[in-house]
Design a protein around this motif. Structure first.
Motif, PDB file in Angstrom:
ATOM      1  N   GLU A 231       0.825  -1.204   0.000  1.00 31.27           N
ATOM      2  CA  GLU A 231       0.000   0.000   0.000  1.00 31.27           C
ATOM      3  C   GLU A 231       0.861   1.256   0.000  1.00 31.27           C
ATOM      4  OE1 GLU A 231      -3.949   1.729   2.372  1.00 31.27           O
ATOM      5  OE2 GLU A 231      -2.874  -0.063   3.080  1.00 31.27           O
ATOM      6  N   PHE A 232       0.358   2.288  -0.667  1.00 32.99           N
ATOM      7  CA  PHE A 232       1.090   3.548  -0.780  1.00 32.99           C
ATOM      8  C   PHE A 232       1.307   4.181   0.585  1.00 32.99           C
ATOM      9  CE2 PHE A 232       0.693   8.189  -0.883  1.00 32.99           C
ATOM     10  CZ  PHE A 232       1.823   8.518  -1.624  1.00 32.99           C
ATOM     11  N   SER A 233       2.542   4.641   0.780  1.00 35.42           N
ATOM     12  CA  SER A 233       2.904   5.385   1.981  1.00 35.42           C
ATOM     13  C   SER A 233       3.718   6.592   1.551  1.00 35.42           C
ATOM     14  CB  SER A 233       3.711   4.502   2.942  1.00 35.42           C
ATOM     15  OG  SER A 233       4.088   5.237   4.086  1.00 35.42           O
ATOM     16  N   GLN A 305      -9.959   4.290  -1.778  1.00 35.25           N
ATOM     17  CA  GLN A 305     -10.968   3.457  -1.101  1.00 35.25           C
ATOM     18  C   GLN A 305     -11.186   2.146  -1.846  1.00 35.25           C
ATOM     19  OE1 GLN A 305     -14.430   5.954  -0.800  1.00 35.25           O
ATOM     20  NE2 GLN A 305     -13.565   7.243   0.836  1.00 35.25           N
ATOM     21  N   GLU A 306     -11.231   2.214  -3.185  1.00 35.75           N
ATOM     22  CA  GLU A 306     -11.375   0.989  -3.971  1.00 35.75           C
ATOM     23  C   GLU A 306     -10.186   0.060  -3.753  1.00 35.75           C
ATOM     24  OE1 GLU A 306     -11.861   2.159  -7.992  1.00 35.75           O
ATOM     25  OE2 GLU A 306     -13.892   2.975  -7.712  1.00 35.75           O
ATOM     26  N   GLU A 307      -8.987   0.638  -3.722  1.00 35.06           N
ATOM     27  CA  GLU A 307      -7.797  -0.179  -3.492  1.00 35.06           C
ATOM     28  C   GLU A 307      -7.850  -0.825  -2.106  1.00 35.06           C
ATOM     29  OE1 GLU A 307      -2.958   0.360  -2.923  1.00 35.06           O
ATOM     30  OE2 GLU A 307      -4.204   2.034  -3.571  1.00 35.06           O
ATOM     31  N   ARG A 311      -7.889  -4.863  -1.171  1.00 37.30           N
ATOM     32  CA  ARG A 311      -6.932  -5.499  -0.252  1.00 37.30           C
ATOM     33  C   ARG A 311      -7.659  -6.236   0.880  1.00 37.30           C
ATOM     34  NH1 ARG A 311      -1.757  -3.771  -1.221  1.00 37.30           N
ATOM     35  NH2 ARG A 311      -1.537  -1.893  -2.503  1.00 37.30           N
ATOM     36  N   GLU A 312      -8.740  -5.641   1.379  1.00 35.33           N
ATOM     37  CA  GLU A 312      -9.504  -6.293   2.453  1.00 35.33           C
ATOM     38  C   GLU A 312     -10.164  -7.575   1.952  1.00 35.33           C
ATOM     39  OE1 GLU A 312     -12.204  -3.390   3.873  1.00 35.33           O
ATOM     40  OE2 GLU A 312     -10.676  -2.199   4.937  1.00 35.33           O
ATOM     41  N   ARG A 313     -10.732  -7.529   0.733  1.00 36.35           N
ATOM     42  CA  ARG A 313     -11.355  -8.740   0.181  1.00 36.35           C
ATOM     43  C   ARG A 313     -10.316  -9.838  -0.016  1.00 36.35           C
ATOM     44  NH1 ARG A 313     -14.197  -5.069  -3.166  1.00 36.35           N
ATOM     45  NH2 ARG A 313     -12.809  -5.546  -4.901  1.00 36.35           N
ATOM     46  N   ARG A 314      -9.160  -9.464  -0.522  1.00 35.23           N
ATOM     47  CA  ARG A 314      -8.108 -10.460  -0.725  1.00 35.23           C
ATOM     48  C   ARG A 314      -7.642 -11.040   0.604  1.00 35.23           C
ATOM     49  NH1 ARG A 314      -4.755  -7.433  -2.957  1.00 35.23           N
ATOM     50  NH2 ARG A 314      -5.574  -7.617  -5.061  1.00 35.23           N
TER      51      ARG A 314
END
Length: 436
Positions: A231-233, A305-307, A311-314
């Motif tokens: 994830e982007f930081s 939010q889509e990303e 990630r949560e679904r995966r």
């Protein structure tokens, strides 16, 4: 009467001319000698057009693999060499070998150098770069005003650097269309010094690999960030290497397909980056196929939010898979029966695998057995269909008109008439009462 002495205090007499003549002569001679030796040292070499090997070295970099800055200047020219080109040649910081060439020379292709490489001869001076970087490419006129400007332009053209990616077209043409491309996803507008140093070393270490960079603080690479990268930081760079599978961006190249390999986490540094590129070049890295080419989008809260949802679904799917409550395909790709074609197939595969697991004596059916099962199934369908096809026995033959029930068609009159049976006539007579 006493004479007054004229006071010369505070006044200095001008030096004699003879005393200034010698220093002036020495300075003038020094300047003349400096210009003379400078002209000797900065003399530009002319390319021998009769030497085919030398021409191929200059045009295509065959041989020593150097880069060249060439000025089109005829051998019988009555005008001097461009002072801009001359000054740039005298500057030792220019990353090119300076040469003169008669661009009116006709090559073996029966075209002049101007026509063969589509050089604009109306632009003066006509300067192009070539050699290791590829075929001759003309330097724009805006960079030919002074020698220092030409040197700066040559550095931008010849010194290897990471291409800047801002649009989807940039990503495809500058990176994905190359055989191997290393893409740096910067966490901000300015990269840390250790990342800059690492990229500078990698550019020299892998000259045949294309390098590109994108500022992911304002741009979003859709198709790889949520699927393959951490994830982007803010301020943290990420790194990915693409390798083209097939196709290209040309009209007749076919569909462009690519694969990628990534660094785990945000561990960007010269060592890991160099090892990853080396493994990809030597076909040792485990490449992941990219089903859809990535595209460039402006980073927005909606995309983030889509990303995050992906990630949560995966993560949830992975947890269900680890716990054994989810469904999985034999290939290991976790799927759920969400009604789609892939979901239904995954459910069938899961049930099939479960059935075979519970029945160890199960044997695969041969094609002949499968064909026999299909034949019996079709036979049963025909039998069931015959039961539901009810046709009355008194239906007229095919082509004969059918009227209302209890009527017949009179061909002479062209109309229907009611049929009266004998039984019906008797019943009507019985219903009539004789009052006499």
């Amino acid at each position: 009467m006493a004479k007054k002495k004229s006071s010369s205090k505070g006044k200095e007499r001008p030096p004699e001319v003879d005393k200034l003549l010698k220093p002036a002569v020495v300075v003038a001679l020094g300047l003349i000698l400096f210009q003379f030796f400078k002209g000797i040292n900065s003399e530009v070499i002319r390319i021998n057009v009769a030497d085919e090997m030398e021409l191929r070295e200059v045009f295509f970099g065959e041989g020593e693999g150097k880069n060249y800055a060439v000025l089109c200047h005829p051998e019988d020219a009555k005008y001097p060499v461009s002072s801009v080109f001359q000054d740039a040649s005298s500057d030792s910081s220019a990353p090119a070998e300076f040469r003169l060439l008669d661009c009116n020379h006709v090559l073996s292709s029966e075209k002049s150098v101007f026509d063969r490489f589509k050089l604009n001869k109306k632009q003066r001076p006509t300067v192009f770069v070539s050699g290791k970087i590829g075929e001759p490419k003309q330097v724009p006129a805006k960079h030919l005003k002074t020698g220092s400007m030409l040197v700066k332009a040559l550095k931008n053209l010849l010194v290897p650097k990471a291409e800047k990616v801002e649009t989807t077209q940039d990503l495809r043409s500058k990176c994905l269309d190359k055989d191997v491309c290393a893409l740096l996803l910067k966490g901000g507008k300015v990269s840390p010094n250790y990342v800059k140093d690492a990229m500078s070393k990698l550019l020299v270490e892998f000259p045949k690999v294309a390098f590109a960079a994108v500022d992911t603080s304002v741009l979003y690479v859709k198709g790889i960030e949520a699927e393959y990268l951490p994830e982007f930081s803010s301020g943290q760079p990420r790194f990915v290497v693409f390798k083209k599978v097939t196709g290209g961006t040309g009209k007749n190249d076919g569909r462009l397909k690519t694969s990628l390999a990534t660094l785990p986490g945000h561990g960007v540094g010269y060592g890991p980056m160099s090892n990853l590129i080396g493994d990809v070049v030597s076909n040792k890295a485990e490449m992941k196929k990219v089903p859809t080419l990535p595209t460039m989008k402006t980073r927005t809260k909606k995309l983030e939010q889509e990303e995050r949802a992906k990630r949560e679904r995966r993560s949830d799917q992975q947890k269900r898979q680890d716990s054994g409550s989810g469904s999985s395909t034999p290939g290991g790709a976790f799927q759920t029966n969400d009604g789609t074609k892939e979901g239904r197939k995954a459910e069938r595969d899961r049930r099939r695998a479960e059935h075979r697991k519970n029945n160890p004596d199960y044997k695969e059916k041969t094609p002949e057995e499968i064909a026999e099962i299909e034949r019996r199934r079709r036979q049963r369908m025909e039998e069931e269909s015959a039961k539901w096809n009810m046709a009355p026995e008194d239906m007229p033959e095919e082509g004969e008109p059918v009227g209302d029930e209890g009527s017949m068609y009179d061909e002479e009159d062209g109309d229907y008439y009611d049929m009266v049976y004998e039984d019906e006539e008797e019943e009507e007579d019985e219903d009539v009462l004789d009052l006499d």
